[in-house]
Write an enzyme that holds these catalytic residues in place. Structure first.
Site, PDB file in Angstrom:
ATOM      1  N   TYR A  73      57.413  42.693  54.300  1.00  0.00           N
ATOM      2  CA  TYR A  73      57.673  41.383  54.788  1.00  0.00           C
ATOM      3  C   TYR A  73      56.582  40.816  55.471  1.00  0.00           C
ATOM      4  CZ  TYR A  73      59.299  37.986  58.128  1.00  0.00           C
ATOM      5  OH  TYR A  73      59.231  37.090  59.425  1.00  0.00           O
ATOM      6  N   HIS A 103      55.410  26.297  61.567  1.00  0.00           N
ATOM      7  CA  HIS A 103      55.771  26.372  62.761  1.00  0.00           C
ATOM      8  C   HIS A 103      55.365  25.322  63.482  1.00  0.00           C
ATOM      9  CE1 HIS A 103      57.332  29.625  59.690  1.00  0.00           C
ATOM     10  NE2 HIS A 103      57.508  30.354  61.090  1.00  0.00           N
ATOM     11  N   ASN A 215      53.469  35.781  65.014  1.00  0.00           N
ATOM     12  CA  ASN A 215      54.445  36.589  65.984  1.00  0.00           C
ATOM     13  C   ASN A 215      53.364  37.005  66.677  1.00  0.00           C
ATOM     14  OD1 ASN A 215      56.201  38.228  63.221  1.00  0.00           O
ATOM     15  ND2 ASN A 215      56.594  36.521  64.456  1.00  0.00           N
ATOM     16  N   TYR A 297      69.272  34.507 111.119  1.00  0.00           N
ATOM     17  CA  TYR A 297      68.832  35.702 109.852  1.00  0.00           C
ATOM     18  C   TYR A 297      67.420  34.951 109.612  1.00  0.00           C
ATOM     19  CZ  TYR A 297      73.193  37.312 109.635  1.00  0.00           C
ATOM     20  OH  TYR A 297      74.793  38.145 110.104  1.00  0.00           O
ATOM     21  N   ARG A 300      64.998  36.881 111.552  1.00  0.00           N
ATOM     22  CA  ARG A 300      65.438  38.456 112.348  1.00  0.00           C
ATOM     23  C   ARG A 300      65.144  39.256 110.912  1.00  0.00           C
ATOM     24  NH1 ARG A 300      71.115  40.450 114.061  1.00  0.00           N
ATOM     25  NH2 ARG A 300      71.128  38.111 114.303  1.00  0.00           N
ATOM     26  N   PHE A 346      58.681  41.495  68.467  1.00  0.00           N
ATOM     27  CA  PHE A 346      58.094  40.142  69.243  1.00  0.00           C
ATOM     28  C   PHE A 346      59.618  39.125  69.811  1.00  0.00           C
ATOM     29  CE2 PHE A 346      60.291  40.324  64.894  1.00  0.00           C
ATOM     30  CZ  PHE A 346      60.909  39.592  65.166  1.00  0.00           C
ATOM     31  N   GLU A 430      67.915  35.840  62.316  1.00  0.00           N
ATOM     32  CA  GLU A 430      67.326  35.937  63.769  1.00  0.00           C
ATOM     33  C   GLU A 430      67.976  35.549  64.628  1.00  0.00           C
ATOM     34  OE1 GLU A 430      64.081  33.156  63.520  1.00  0.00           O
ATOM     35  OE2 GLU A 430      63.258  34.830  62.018  1.00  0.00           O
TER      36      GLU A 430
END
Length: 523
Positions: A73, A103, A215, A297, A300, A346, A430
Site C-alpha cells: 500500500y 493533496h 501521513n 463560588y 471560594r 495516523f 476512510e
C-alpha cells in the site's frame, strides 16, 4: 515569591540568550524540552543514531522493492480507495510527487508561523525513528527549512484528523519539490526562489516518501503542543489574577486551608490552594477581619475549578508526550522483522479527545474569571458600582464585563466537542475520522479568548484593589501590580477602555514562561 525573581525567571531575553544545537534522537522528548528548543531558537541536527536509522530503513525498502512484485500500500499502489491499483516501477517517483501536489488542498486562514515551526520539528522527529522509508536527503532539507526559519505556508482547514493531517502536511512538503509558498524574513515568497537562493535542488521523492511526509498527526500535535505550553502559563496567571480579585473583593483565606483540600485530594486542587496562599503571604488585606461569612463560588471554589483545569492539562500533556515520540505515518517499515505493515497510527482520535477535553477545561477558566469580574463591579463589599468614582456620569468598568461575558459565551460554543463527529471520505475507505484538526484549531481560539478574559479580570481587579488602600496586598502582588500599572494606569474617569484591554493582553503575553518550573510548582 519576589517579583524581581519572577521577572528574571520569565524575562524574554533570558530565553533567547543563547543559540546552540539540539540533536534529534530516540531519547524521550518532553514538552518543556520542546519549549526550550523553540524559545531559545536552537538549531537542530540529526544524531548519528537517527541518521543510521533513516538510512538503514531506506536501504531495506529499496532492496525490498527490487525483489518483489507484491502490491504494498502506498509504495507501489494508489492511495485511499485507489489502494488496489498497482503502479509500475518506473512511475513510483511520479506517484509520490503527484500525491503531495494533489493533496495540497488547504484553505482558510494561514497556520501561525510558530505552529508551523513546531510542525516541522515534529515531522523531523517522527521520521528520525527509521520506520518511514524516507531519504536522509529529504529529512535534511526539512532541517534546513527549520534552522533557517523557512516556514511553509499552511492553511487551517483541510484535515479530517485521520489518514494523518493530509492537506496541511502536503503544504508543509511542497517546498521540498520547489512548489508552494514559504514565509521567510517577513515575506511570503515562492519556494523555488528560496531553493535557488540557497543553491538547493528540488528533492526527487522516492517510493513511499510522499506517504511518509503526508501521513502523520503533526498538524494536530503542533497545535496541541503550542496550546499546552500556553495553557500552563495561563493556568498560572489565572491563579495570580484571581488572587488580586480575591483581595479586591475582600475575600476570605479559609477556603484555601490545606485541611479542606487534603480530604478531597485532587492534585490540581491541592496545588492551587497552596499556590494562592503563597501568593497572598504577608497581605494586610487578606488578614483583616471580615464582615461576611462566605464568598461567592467564583472566589471560594478557585482551588476546585482552577485545579480541575490543571489536572486536565496534566492529562492531555501525557497524551501529547506519547504522540510526539511516536511514528504516525503509514505503512510502517520494520527492518529487523523484515515486514511492512499497513495500519492506522495516523488516526488522530487520542489527540481529538484530548484537545476537546482541554478546550472544555480552558473554557471553564474563562467562565469563572468572568464571574469574578462581574462580582467586582457589582457595588458590593464597599467597592463603588462599576469601580469608578461618580458613577452615572462615568460608566467605569461596566462594559469590559460585557466583553468578557461575550467572549466566555463564545468559548462555551467553541467547546462543543469535535471528536463526536465523523464523516465518510475517500469513497468509503476512510469511513471514520477523528476531526482532531478542527478540535485543534478551535482549542487555540478558546485559549486566545481565555487570554482576553483574564486580561479583563486583571484590568478590573487592579482597579478594585486601589479602593482597599492604604491596606496592601502581598509583596509579590504589589510588585506585579506596580509593573502592570506602568502599562495601564488607574481609571479616574471614563476613557476608551479598548486600549486598556489591548495593553493588558500585551502585558500578559509578554511573559515567556519556563513551563517546567511552573509545572513543578503547580501540578
Amino acid at each position: 515569591m519576589d517579583f524581581g525573581n519572577f521577572l528574571r525567571i520569565f524575562e524574554v531575553k533570558y530565553l533567547f540568550s543563547m543559540k546552540d544545537t539540539h540533536y534529534i534522537s530516540s531519547e524521550i522528548l518532553q514538552l518543556d524540552t520542546l519549549q526550550t528548543i523553540i524559545s531559545k531558537n536552537k538549531i537542530i541536527a540529526l544524531s548519528e543514531d537517527a541518521k543510521n536509522n533513516i538510512q538503514k530503513c531506506r536501504i531495506y525498502l529499496d532492496k525490498k522493492m527490487a525483489s518483489t512484485d507484491k502490491p504494498i500500500y502506498g509504495i507501489n499502489t494508489g492511495f485511499g480507495s485507489l489502494c488496489n491499483l498497482k503502479i509500475s516501477t518506473e512511475n513510483l517517483a511520479q506517484l509520490q510527487e503527484n500525491l503531495v501536489k494533489s493533496h495540497a488542498c488547504g484553505t482558510g486562514d494561514e497556520v501561525p508561523q510558530e505552529i508551523v515551526k513546531i510542525m516541522l520539528f515534529l515531522k523531523i522527529q517522527s521520521l528520525s525513528y527509521g520506520n518511514s522509508g524516507i531519504q536522509l536527503e529529504t529529512v535534511q532539507r526539512l532541517i534546513d527549512f527549520y534552522n533557517n526559519d523557512i516556514l511553509p505556508v499552511i492553511y487551517e482547514q483541510g484535515s479530517l484528523g485521520a489518514s494523518g493531517d493530509l492537506a496541511p502536511l502536503a503544504h508543509l512538503s511542497l517546498p521540498l519539490l520547489g512548489e508552494g509558498e514559504v514565509n521567510f524574513e517577513g515575506k511570503k515568497v515562492h519556494s523555488s526562489k528560496i531553493l535557488k537562493q540557497n543553491n538547493w535542488k528540488p528533492i526527487v521523492l522516492q517510493s513511499k516518501e510522499g506517504l511518509a511526509l503526508l501521513n502523520g498527526t503533526q498538524f494536530m500535535s503542533a497545535y496541541g503542543c503550542f496550546i499546552l505550553m500556553k495553557s500552563i502559563k495561563y493556568s498560572y496567571f489565572a491563579d495570580v489574577i484571581s488572587s488580586i480579585s480575591l483581595e479586591a473583593f475582600d475575600g476570605k483565606i479559609e477556603p484555601f486551608d490545606a485541611l479542606i483540600h487534603n480530604i478531597r485530594p485532587h492534585k490540581g486542587q491541592i496545588n492551587t490552594a497552596k499556590q494562592i496562599k503563597e501568593l497572598l503571604e504577608g497581605s494586610e488585606i487578606i488578614n483583616q477581619i471580615k464582615q461576611h461569612v462566605q464568598d461567592p463560588y467564583s472566589f471560594r471554589c478557585i482551588p476546585q475549578v482552577h485545579g480541575a483545569t490543571k489536572d486536565t492539562i496534566d492529562y492531555v500533556n501525557s497524551i501529547f508526550k506519547i504522540e510526539i515520540n511516536s511514528v504516525t505515518d503509514n505503512p510502517n517499515i520494520f527492518v529487523d522483522e523484515d515486514v511492512i505493515i499497513s495500519g492506522g497510527n495516523f488516526h488522530g482520535q487520542p489527540l481529538a479527545l484530548g484537545l476537546d477535553f482541554l478546550s472544555i477545561a480552558l473554557s471553564e477558566l474563562g467562565s469563572i474569571s468572568e464571574r469574578r469580574t462581574y462580582q467586582l463591579i457589582s457595588g458590593q463589599r464597599g467597592l463603588p458600582a462599576f469601580l469608578i468614582d461618580n458613577p452615572g456620569l462615568n460608566s467605569g468598568m461596566m462594559i469590559p464585563q460585557y466583553t468578557a461575558a461575550s467572549i466566555a459565551s463564545q468559548n462555551k460554543q467553541l467547546a462543543t466537542p469535535s471528536s463526536v463527529d465523523s464523516i465518510v471520505s475517500s469513497n468509503g475507505q476512510e469511513d471514520h475520522v477523528s476531526m482532531g484538526a478542527n478540535a485543534a484549531t478551535k482549542c487555540l481560539k478558546i485559549l486566545n479568548n481565555l487570554e482576553r478574559i483574564l486580561a479583563i479580570e486583571l484590568l478590573n481587579a487592579s482597579q478594585a484593589i486601589e479602593f482597599r488602600k492604604p491596606l496592601k496586598t502581598s509583596a509579590f502582588l504589589e510588585s506585579f501590580l506596580k509593573s502592570y500599572r506602568e502599562e495601564v494606569p488607574f481609571v479616574i474617569e471614563d476613557r476608551i477602555l479598548h486600549y486598556d484591554i489591548i495593553k493588558s493582553v500585551g502585558f500578559l503575553n509578554s511573559f515567556i514562561v519556563d513551563i517546567n518550573l511552573i509545572s513543578k510548582n503547580l501540578t
